[in-house]
Design an enzyme around this catalytic site. Sequence first.
Site, PDB file in Angstrom:
ATOM      1  N   GLU A  14       0.803  -1.227   0.000  1.00  0.00           N
ATOM      2  CA  GLU A  14       0.000   0.000   0.000  1.00  0.00           C
ATOM      3  C   GLU A  14       0.839   1.283   0.000  1.00  0.00           C
ATOM      4  O   GLU A  14       0.276   2.369   0.090  1.00  0.00           O
ATOM      5  CB  GLU A  14      -0.911   0.012   1.237  1.00  0.00           C
ATOM      6  CG  GLU A  14      -1.945  -1.086   1.238  1.00  0.00           C
ATOM      7  CD  GLU A  14      -2.937  -0.913   2.379  1.00  0.00           C
ATOM      8  OE1 GLU A  14      -3.894  -0.151   2.209  1.00  0.00           O
ATOM      9  OE2 GLU A  14      -2.743  -1.524   3.437  1.00  0.00           O
ATOM     10  N   SER A 164      -6.301  -2.283   1.200  1.00  0.00           N
ATOM     11  CA  SER A 164      -6.455  -1.852  -0.198  1.00  0.00           C
ATOM     12  C   SER A 164      -6.836  -2.992  -1.134  1.00  0.00           C
ATOM     13  O   SER A 164      -6.565  -2.937  -2.324  1.00  0.00           O
ATOM     14  CB  SER A 164      -5.169  -1.184  -0.703  1.00  0.00           C
ATOM     15  OG  SER A 164      -5.011   0.052  -0.069  1.00  0.00           O
ATOM     16  N   SER A 297     -10.598   9.762  -1.822  1.00  0.00           N
ATOM     17  CA  SER A 297     -10.874   8.730  -0.819  1.00  0.00           C
ATOM     18  C   SER A 297     -12.201   8.961  -0.110  1.00  0.00           C
ATOM     19  O   SER A 297     -12.766  10.058  -0.143  1.00  0.00           O
ATOM     20  CB  SER A 297      -9.747   8.678   0.223  1.00  0.00           C
ATOM     21  OG  SER A 297      -8.535   8.285  -0.379  1.00  0.00           O
TER      22      SER A 297
END
Length: 324
Positions: A14, A164, A297
Amino acid sequence: MKNIAIIMGGYSSEYKISLISGNVVYQYLDKTKYNGFRIHIFKEKWVYVDENEAEFPIDKNDFSTTANGTKITFDCVFNAIHGTPGEDGLLQAYFDLIGMPQSSCDYYQSALTFNKRDLLSVLKPYGIKSATSYYLNKGDHIDTDEIVKKLGLPCFVKPNKAGSSFGISKVKTANELPIAIEVAYKEDNEIIIESFLDGTEVSVGVINYQGKIIVLPLTEIVSENDFFDYEAKYLGKSQEITPARISEEMTQKVGDIAKRAYEILKMKGFSRSEFIIVDDEPFMLEMNTIPGLTTESLIPQQAKAAGISLEDLFTNAIELSLKN
């Protein structure tokens, strides 16, 4: 002016997303209150990166750096590392030991929430539901028939401690199971296999905002792919609808469960929990304690819907850390 170390990078798959999150924090930090410093944390080096991209090593004894002959110390750490060592408790414990305030939850909460199966086990006695699951550790015998009998098909194979959506597979036939297990083992030595929940997926942000625990507007996730995988999360292969298209009662119900989990675990800082609603019943998938902070996000989207700017969101996180 307070010196804020924004840590980013990390030791997992990530790290690229973390660098984006960290740079967004750096960009939106209130420059009238704080001096932001970008700190890259990788296995091979911990460095302060200045605006000319020059690197200066971090002294791990007190988490300081010396740049151009001047020693720089920090008042607070803003943690933007997804995955290890920023989301699993390692850095939280280190900062605790050296007495450095930091923006995420404490080390025990980080370690617990990073371990999906332990988190769900702890929350189960409080009536928080999760999918039927089957656990494997690397080296365990794989009994495909037993797994299929317990969970049915399709099912999901996930690394237990990774984020993720790295290493996750949706398995539709028994033959695909061993391959999916190998893929998950590339990310982690523990695996969680879960029954397929066919319902509406929602993401729920819970934060301590100005001393009060609040639930942000929910996001509904509609993936173009088979599930909310890496492509869906970061490459635009999903629709993220904030607020979610669910009834007020259901919004309240899911929000209450996410908030209760935050309180039961004595959380601090950000949390983002994922649920799938099946027949009016929310099932929890996981909780992220260092959720993505890129402008796309979910937490920034939810904060925006709640009328909270990124600058306010980051200022709030820093001020609460300094108070603690």
